[in-house]
Design a protein around this motif. Sequence first.
Motif, PDB file in Angstrom:
ATOM      1  N   UNK A 151       0.820  -1.211   0.000  1.00 26.01           N
ATOM      2  CA  UNK A 151       0.000   0.000   0.000  1.00 26.01           C
ATOM      3  C   UNK A 151       0.851   1.258   0.000  1.00 26.01           C
ATOM      4  N   UNK A 152       2.171   1.105  -0.120  1.00 29.61           N
ATOM      5  CA  UNK A 152       3.076   2.239   0.048  1.00 29.61           C
ATOM      6  C   UNK A 152       2.813   3.354  -0.962  1.00 29.61           C
ATOM      7  N   UNK A 153       2.727   3.020  -2.223  1.00 24.98           N
ATOM      8  CA  UNK A 153       2.552   4.066  -3.243  1.00 24.98           C
ATOM      9  C   UNK A 153       1.253   4.829  -3.040  1.00 24.98           C
ATOM     10  N   UNK A 172       4.618   6.596   8.568  1.00 22.08           N
ATOM     11  CA  UNK A 172       4.230   5.573   7.600  1.00 22.08           C
ATOM     12  C   UNK A 172       5.450   4.772   7.128  1.00 22.08           C
ATOM     13  N   UNK A 173       6.542   5.446   6.837  1.00 23.77           N
ATOM     14  CA  UNK A 173       7.746   4.746   6.366  1.00 23.77           C
ATOM     15  C   UNK A 173       8.241   3.742   7.403  1.00 23.77           C
ATOM     16  N   UNK A 174       8.179   4.122   8.670  1.00 28.05           N
ATOM     17  CA  UNK A 174       8.594   3.224   9.743  1.00 28.05           C
ATOM     18  C   UNK A 174       7.664   2.014   9.835  1.00 28.05           C
ATOM     19  N   UNK A 175       6.356   2.249   9.778  1.00 28.17           N
ATOM     20  CA  UNK A 175       5.399   1.162   9.949  1.00 28.17           C
ATOM     21  C   UNK A 175       5.355   0.247   8.731  1.00 28.17           C
ATOM     22  N   UNK A 176       5.477   0.831   7.537  1.00 33.59           N
ATOM     23  CA  UNK A 176       5.434   0.023   6.316  1.00 33.59           C
ATOM     24  C   UNK A 176       6.649  -0.897   6.205  1.00 33.59           C
ATOM     25  N   UNK A 177       7.711  -0.575   6.926  1.00 38.25           N
ATOM     26  CA  UNK A 177       8.931  -1.401   6.879  1.00 38.25           C
ATOM     27  C   UNK A 177       8.904  -2.552   7.888  1.00 38.25           C
ATOM     28  N   UNK A 178       7.853  -2.665   8.676  1.00 43.01           N
ATOM     29  CA  UNK A 178       7.769  -3.746   9.657  1.00 43.01           C
ATOM     30  C   UNK A 178       7.662  -5.104   8.969  1.00 43.01           C
ATOM     31  N   UNK A 179       8.076  -6.172   9.631  1.00 39.74           N
ATOM     32  CA  UNK A 179       7.919  -7.512   9.045  1.00 39.74           C
ATOM     33  C   UNK A 179       6.463  -7.810   8.743  1.00 39.74           C
ATOM     34  N   UNK A 180       6.230  -8.484   7.638  1.00 43.10           N
ATOM     35  CA  UNK A 180       4.875  -8.831   7.224  1.00 43.10           C
ATOM     36  C   UNK A 180       4.330  -9.983   8.063  1.00 43.10           C
ATOM     37  N   UNK A 181       3.038 -10.183   7.986  1.00 42.27           N
ATOM     38  CA  UNK A 181       2.372 -11.311   8.645  1.00 42.27           C
ATOM     39  C   UNK A 181       2.803 -12.613   7.989  1.00 42.27           C
ATOM     40  N   UNK A 182       3.255 -13.577   8.795  1.00 46.56           N
ATOM     41  CA  UNK A 182       3.680 -14.864   8.268  1.00 46.56           C
ATOM     42  C   UNK A 182       2.814 -16.009   8.766  1.00 46.56           C
ATOM     43  N   UNK A 248       0.653  -5.520  16.420  1.00 40.17           N
ATOM     44  CA  UNK A 248      -0.016  -4.317  16.928  1.00 40.17           C
ATOM     45  C   UNK A 248       0.495  -3.066  16.226  1.00 40.17           C
ATOM     46  N   UNK A 249       1.782  -2.990  15.976  1.00 43.99           N
ATOM     47  CA  UNK A 249       2.324  -1.835  15.262  1.00 43.99           C
ATOM     48  C   UNK A 249       1.882  -1.826  13.787  1.00 43.99           C
ATOM     49  N   UNK A 250       1.781  -3.018  13.186  1.00 46.89           N
ATOM     50  CA  UNK A 250       1.244  -3.062  11.821  1.00 46.89           C
ATOM     51  C   UNK A 250      -0.202  -2.579  11.795  1.00 46.89           C
ATOM     52  N   UNK A 251      -0.945  -2.879  12.863  1.00 43.89           N
ATOM     53  CA  UNK A 251      -2.319  -2.385  12.939  1.00 43.89           C
ATOM     54  C   UNK A 251      -2.349  -0.858  12.937  1.00 43.89           C
ATOM     55  N   UNK A 252      -1.389  -0.268  13.605  1.00 47.14           N
ATOM     56  CA  UNK A 252      -1.264   1.202  13.564  1.00 47.14           C
ATOM     57  C   UNK A 252      -0.984   1.668  12.138  1.00 47.14           C
TER      58      UNK A 252
END
Length: 286
Positions: A151-153, A172-182, A248-252
């Motif tokens: 969803x970055x763009x 947003x840049x910080x949160x979008x760089x978090x590890x994805x759901x595995x 939780x941070x990805x939820x943010x």
Amino acid sequence: MTTPAAEADIDDDLVNRLIRTQHPDLAGPLTLVANGWDNVIYRLGTDLSVRLPRRQVAVDLIVNEQRWLPVLAEHVEVALPVPVRVGVPGEGYPWPWTIAPWFDGRTVTDVPPSARSGIAVPLADFMTALHRPAPPDAPHNPVRGVPLAARDEAVRHRLRSIPRSADLLPLWEKLAALPSWHGPALWLHGDPHPGNLLLNGEGLAAVLDFGDLTSGDPATDLAAAWLVFDENAREVFRSRVDVDAVTWERARGWALAIGSALAAHSADNPSMAAIGEHVLDQVLLT
């Protein structure tokens, strides 16, 4: 951005003819309730609603609801708009449509964020019950349940039009760089904003509008912690859901993604614009 033009002409006469032709035993007085982005909604009598797509893009969404809501309703304690009857094209109308229950109450948008703490626990419990592994043929949704980086763009584009972008973009840049759901792809509501939550008195009476129903990362739905609540109620909600700190941070991050869409694309809908502003305030807090 304003509401897109309808691609099908829907009025009282058409809806009345559809019902009398296909479900005559349910025919009754009609009251127009909403003419939204994707659907037109009527109240039918006192106990039913009629939901008809007004654009082609919404057709698959209503078919998904017809297919899956009866399944999901078996696992949650909150009422869902499970179809009572399914309508088919007819009377010059080209698409499927739904008759569902009518739920009395008011949406959470009608309650100030400071007064919503009473639904923090039931909403958390609803999501815990809903977030179970989904089958391979669960609906696909390219904008929900996916990695935040996908969803970055779109988010960056929206943030350019939002006054607080100088604060929001680094977040947003910080949160979008978090590890994805595995983990496994879990069932998701997909659009957990206050307008889709119905109150009866102080309690959570129903969860509405499963048009974004899909599977994937539960953080998408947990964005409700920022979409719906203030800081205090968010802590109550957080204490009730069993998720790790990264989720939780990805939820943010999902809250920021959804909130930026509401803030940028609700020029003709003050209630949705207000939700967007609330969310952006909240994600900057914590």
